[in-house]
Design an enzyme around this catalytic site. Sequence first.
Site, PDB file in Angstrom:
ATOM      1  N   CYS A   3      -4.514   1.872  -3.723  1.00  0.00           N
ATOM      2  CA  CYS A   3      -3.706   2.492  -2.714  1.00  0.00           C
ATOM      3  C   CYS A   3      -1.912   2.123  -3.652  1.00  0.00           C
ATOM      4  CB  CYS A   3      -3.259   2.881  -1.503  1.00  0.00           C
ATOM      5  SG  CYS A   3      -4.921   3.995  -1.182  1.00  0.00           S
ATOM      6  N   ASP A  57       2.174  -4.498   7.483  1.00  0.00           N
ATOM      7  CA  ASP A  57       0.861  -4.098   7.552  1.00  0.00           C
ATOM      8  C   ASP A  57      -0.109  -4.560   7.534  1.00  0.00           C
ATOM      9  OD1 ASP A  57      -0.762  -2.626   6.602  1.00  0.00           O
ATOM     10  OD2 ASP A  57       0.088  -2.425   4.474  1.00  0.00           O
ATOM     11  N   GLN A  85      -5.019  -5.861   6.009  1.00  0.00           N
ATOM     12  CA  GLN A  85      -5.939  -6.967   5.384  1.00  0.00           C
ATOM     13  C   GLN A  85      -6.273  -8.347   6.445  1.00  0.00           C
ATOM     14  OE1 GLN A  85      -7.966  -5.838   3.277  1.00  0.00           O
ATOM     15  NE2 GLN A  85      -7.446  -4.340   3.155  1.00  0.00           N
ATOM     16  N   LYS A 128     -11.055  -1.540   9.601  1.00  0.00           N
ATOM     17  CA  LYS A 128     -11.338  -2.341   8.847  1.00  0.00           C
ATOM     18  C   LYS A 128     -11.779  -3.322   9.680  1.00  0.00           C
ATOM     19  CE  LYS A 128      -8.655  -1.154   5.105  1.00  0.00           C
ATOM     20  NZ  LYS A 128      -7.685  -0.078   4.924  1.00  0.00           N
ATOM     21  N   HIS A 168       0.768  -1.129  -0.016  1.00  0.00           N
ATOM     22  CA  HIS A 168       0.197  -0.231  -0.037  1.00  0.00           C
ATOM     23  C   HIS A 168       1.235   1.451   0.027  1.00  0.00           C
ATOM     24  CE1 HIS A 168      -2.776   2.360   1.723  1.00  0.00           C
ATOM     25  NE2 HIS A 168      -3.778   1.806   0.715  1.00  0.00           N
TER      26      HIS A 168
END
Length: 476
Positions: free
Chosen positions: A431, A262, A265, A288, A185
């Site tokens: 992104c 990261d 997700q 999220k 991202h």
Amino acid sequence: MEGVVVKLPQLIINNHQPYNYNYYLPNRTSSLKLLRFSFPKSSCSYSTAAAAASLSVSVPAPVSLGHATRPDFHILHQKVNNGSNLVYLDNAATSQKPSAVIDALNNYYRSYNSNVHRGIHFLSARATDEYEMARKKVAAFVNASESSEIVFTRNATEAINLVAYSWGLSNLKAGDEIVVTIAEHHSAIVPWQILSEKTGAVLKFVSLTEDEVPDTKMLQDLLSKRTKLVVVHHVSNMLASVLPIKNIAQWAHDVGARILVDACQSVPHMVVDVQDLGVDFLVASSHKMCGPTGVGFLYGKSELLASMPPFLGGGEMISDVFLDHSTYADPPSRFEAGTPAIGEAIGLGTAIDYLSQIGMQKIHDYEVELANYLYENLHAIPGVRIYGPAPSQTVHRAALCSFNVEGLHPTDIATFLDQQHGVAIRSGHHCAQPLHRYLGISASARASLYFYNTKEDVDDFIRALNDTIGFFNSFK
């Protein structure tokens, strides 16, 4: 003989109204058909005892996790453009919020709105207790060794920037290397570009394999004594691929490097254990994972956070302030300057309660089933190109598909799906412009699912997409 009426049990989810075992299936026009289960009439002349013994009870299919939890998300039960039922498939961008989270946020502002850590009165004490309890919930959710390893931030982007400016500026110098994948991202690329300009550190990029997964062999080969940091996603927001973070962390540590993950997700969709993974830093966003917008968190090992200077200066992050210098509070307060997003953090804590009540492994298992169903049905449409690995016995995709349709622009697809069918998907570069350029495209469409989605949602999407393709092809 007439059928016997069997009273089925009712399922109550999170103190909401009983869930009816009548099963709904949408037809091609998205109106709902009600299927009722009963015993058929018999044309045979059995005795009552014989008939009773021969009866086989027809029971409805088990209620899926999606059907069971949808009543908690009022936003999903509405009609949008042209009177279509909303089909929300943009969960990789942001998730919807259950009633419990909305109620928690509302309750904070109605009942005990106050600043934290600074007041001795009742409201401030309660707000502080709830805010710090939310931190403990986050720590337990990702299995941090202690709650002080959790820093609340505005979002995951700010969390990454915190590490870049605090740890990065203090530890990186000219010639040091940062290993990053091209599938990151923008928030996991741009801060390190800025940092490399300031320090002279060098960015090394990992490309994809033929299966369109970040090449972990290439990543391992890039690591050396010059490597100081590895920055990787856990789950790709475009490719739906899942990286072996535990292995990558070990490889990084073997050469003396740190690793930042990261997990935006992954934390909402699967069990994430920072101690088992062995990561140094990990970031995620509340919005999220069923929580409010405006808050995220950074996990950092306690010894690393203790060694890092402040990111922002102001109130709350200090120990003492003099005219010629200041001393700083211990983490996490050192990195939480000013008034934080108090209500939002409390809402995040409630979201974690909600997810934990369901069970993250249960959510993950259900989403793997949904992911395969989405991929198989989308892949069957002629002219559709799905990005990322194909699912298999050993490859589990996340519950999202980025795709393009031959001859159609993804924004045209997303617009028609929304305006004509009420189906919400994403179009653009997500992104991830470097990844799109690598794949030779400027944009893609993306359908992404969460545990409150159902196979019927996927069916509605596939029907709508076929109609969309037919509409545009009619002009050719």
